[in-house]
Design a protein around this motif. Structure first.
Motif, PDB file in Angstrom:
ATOM      1  N   ASN A 247       0.686  -1.074   0.014  1.00 46.17           N
ATOM      2  CA  ASN A 247       0.014   0.048  -0.075  1.00 46.17           C
ATOM      3  C   ASN A 247       0.914   1.265  -0.087  1.00 46.17           C
ATOM      4  O   ASN A 247       0.536   2.487  -0.158  1.00 46.17           O
ATOM      5  N   LEU A 248       2.140   1.109   0.231  1.00 52.89           N
ATOM      6  CA  LEU A 248       3.011   2.200   0.087  1.00 52.89           C
ATOM      7  C   LEU A 248       3.917   2.197  -0.863  1.00 52.89           C
ATOM      8  O   LEU A 248       4.798   1.336  -1.021  1.00 52.89           O
ATOM      9  N   ASP A 249       3.997   3.015  -1.812  1.00 45.47           N
ATOM     10  CA  ASP A 249       4.600   3.225  -3.180  1.00 45.47           C
ATOM     11  C   ASP A 249       6.119   2.953  -2.904  1.00 45.47           C
ATOM     12  O   ASP A 249       6.917   2.226  -3.693  1.00 45.47           O
ATOM     13  N   PHE A 250       6.731   3.464  -2.025  1.00 43.82           N
ATOM     14  CA  PHE A 250       8.141   3.568  -1.630  1.00 43.82           C
ATOM     15  C   PHE A 250       8.578   2.279  -1.419  1.00 43.82           C
ATOM     16  O   PHE A 250       9.825   1.698  -1.774  1.00 43.82           O
ATOM     17  N   PHE A 251       7.721   1.119  -0.772  1.00 41.55           N
ATOM     18  CA  PHE A 251       8.207  -0.107  -0.550  1.00 41.55           C
ATOM     19  C   PHE A 251       8.060  -1.082  -1.604  1.00 41.55           C
ATOM     20  O   PHE A 251       8.263  -2.094  -1.344  1.00 41.55           O
ATOM     21  N   HIS A 252       7.233  -0.694  -2.743  1.00 40.28           N
ATOM     22  CA  HIS A 252       6.920  -1.405  -3.783  1.00 40.28           C
ATOM     23  C   HIS A 252       8.151  -2.463  -4.290  1.00 40.28           C
ATOM     24  O   HIS A 252       8.151  -3.212  -4.597  1.00 40.28           O
ATOM     25  N   HIS A 253       9.293  -1.461  -4.368  1.00 43.35           N
ATOM     26  CA  HIS A 253      10.708  -1.968  -4.907  1.00 43.35           C
ATOM     27  C   HIS A 253      11.725  -2.197  -3.986  1.00 43.35           C
ATOM     28  O   HIS A 253      12.913  -2.386  -4.214  1.00 43.35           O
ATOM     29  N   PHE A 254      11.521  -1.898  -2.646  1.00 42.01           N
ATOM     30  CA  PHE A 254      12.201  -2.295  -1.552  1.00 42.01           C
ATOM     31  C   PHE A 254      12.655  -3.770  -1.373  1.00 42.01           C
ATOM     32  O   PHE A 254      11.694  -4.651  -1.175  1.00 42.01           O
ATOM     33  N   LEU A 255      14.059  -4.211  -1.553  1.00 46.33           N
ATOM     34  CA  LEU A 255      14.297  -5.327  -1.579  1.00 46.33           C
ATOM     35  C   LEU A 255      13.713  -6.268  -2.304  1.00 46.33           C
ATOM     36  O   LEU A 255      13.396  -7.514  -1.993  1.00 46.33           O
TER      37      LEU A 255
END
Length: 291
Positions: A247-255
């Motif tokens: 639900n948070l865009d920042f974490f879509h591509h995190f790791l």
């Protein structure tokens, strides 16, 4: 007329198939909170005399049903008229879940002093015992309300974008499973030791099969409740991390090259301990200002 009737049946069948599929997905998404709900309520429903465990559990179950009747209409109204609020509540719920998971992990890793609980009923009058029972039931129902909000919102988050009827059916099924399933299993857990004692007293033979299984159930109960607590803590962090990743865009591509379960767990741990630090810092500041 006949073809219209069969077309209606076909539409109903397709709707039920969709609802069953989405209910399965939603139940899987809420499994972490259901595990924590199970652990919390198994702990709260234990500690009573054997004759009062089931009546107490039934009182908590009725309170849980009332909680769902309050929460579900509000959730469906938000979904219909203010859907962005569902995502906001979902993320806020994720922060709470992450904080709760981090707090439990912190208490386990860094043991510290707790206020002693008064559980000795030996010198208590019948009126005091009833009042203590009512207090524990009320506490359990309040806890159930918080967890029910999280379960309903997470279930609703998995069906956002679908027709409102589908949302109502899917989330209502998940809410029903959350109540009947959780409290049914809790009833079995809190009666484990009583069933064990019944097996032990089944016959006068020493070291019989019934004695073996009876002692096994009696000795297993504390470990079952502790294990549920550990599993529930891990599940809380996983569910919270999944909420943030999706639900948070920042974490879509995190790791994003890491396995999804590991990534969600790491995100849940990060959010949880940040929330724990902030909360403890605010509590410490308030305490200093009061002095």
């Amino acid at each position: 007329m006949g073809s219209g009737f069969f077309a209606l049946l076909d539409d109903i069948g397709a709707l039920m198939d969709d609802v069953a599929s989405m209910a399965k997905i939603s139940t899987r998404k809420t499994a972490g909170i259901l595990g924590d709900d199970l652990a919390v309520n198994a702990e709260k429903a234990s500690g009573f005399v054997a004759s009062r465990e089931i009546p107490v559990l039934w009182a908590i179950t009725k309170g849980s049903f009332i909680n769902k009747l309050i929460i579900l209409p509000v959730a469906f109204l938000l979904s219909a008229f203010f859907p962005v609020a569902v995502t906001v509540v979902l993320v806020l719920g994720g922060i709470y879940l992450a904080y709760e998971g981090a707090e439990k992990a912190y208490e386990y890793l860094v043991p510290h002093h707790h206020s002693p609980a008064i559980e000795d009923k030996g010198g208590m009058s019948p009126t005091e015992i009833v009042e203590l029972e009512k207090s524990k039931i009320k506490s359990a129902i309040v806890t159930d309300f918080i967890l029910s909000v999280e379960i309903v919102i997470i279930a609703l988050g998995t069906v956002m974008g679908l027709p409102l009827l589908n949302q109502i059916l899917v989330v209502s099924i998940v809410a029903l499973i959350a109540t009947v399933g959780v409290y049914g299993i809790v009833a079995l857990i809190v009666r484990m030791d009583d069933f064990g004692y019944s097996l032990i007293n089944f016959n006068d033979k020493d070291k019989s099969i019934s004695d073996f299984f009876g002692h096994l159930l009696v000795n297993a109960l504390p470990w079952v409740i502790k294990s549920l607590g550990v599993i529930g803590t891990i599940a809380l962090l996983l569910v919270a991390g999944g909420i943030f990743v999706h639900n948070l865009d920042f974490f879509h591509h995190f790791l994003e090259t890491w396995p999804s379960l590991l990534r969600e767990f790491i995100v849940g741990v990060i959010f949880g301990f940040v929330a724990l630090l902030i909360f403890n810092g605010i509590k410490m500041l308030v305490g200093m200002l009061k002095k």
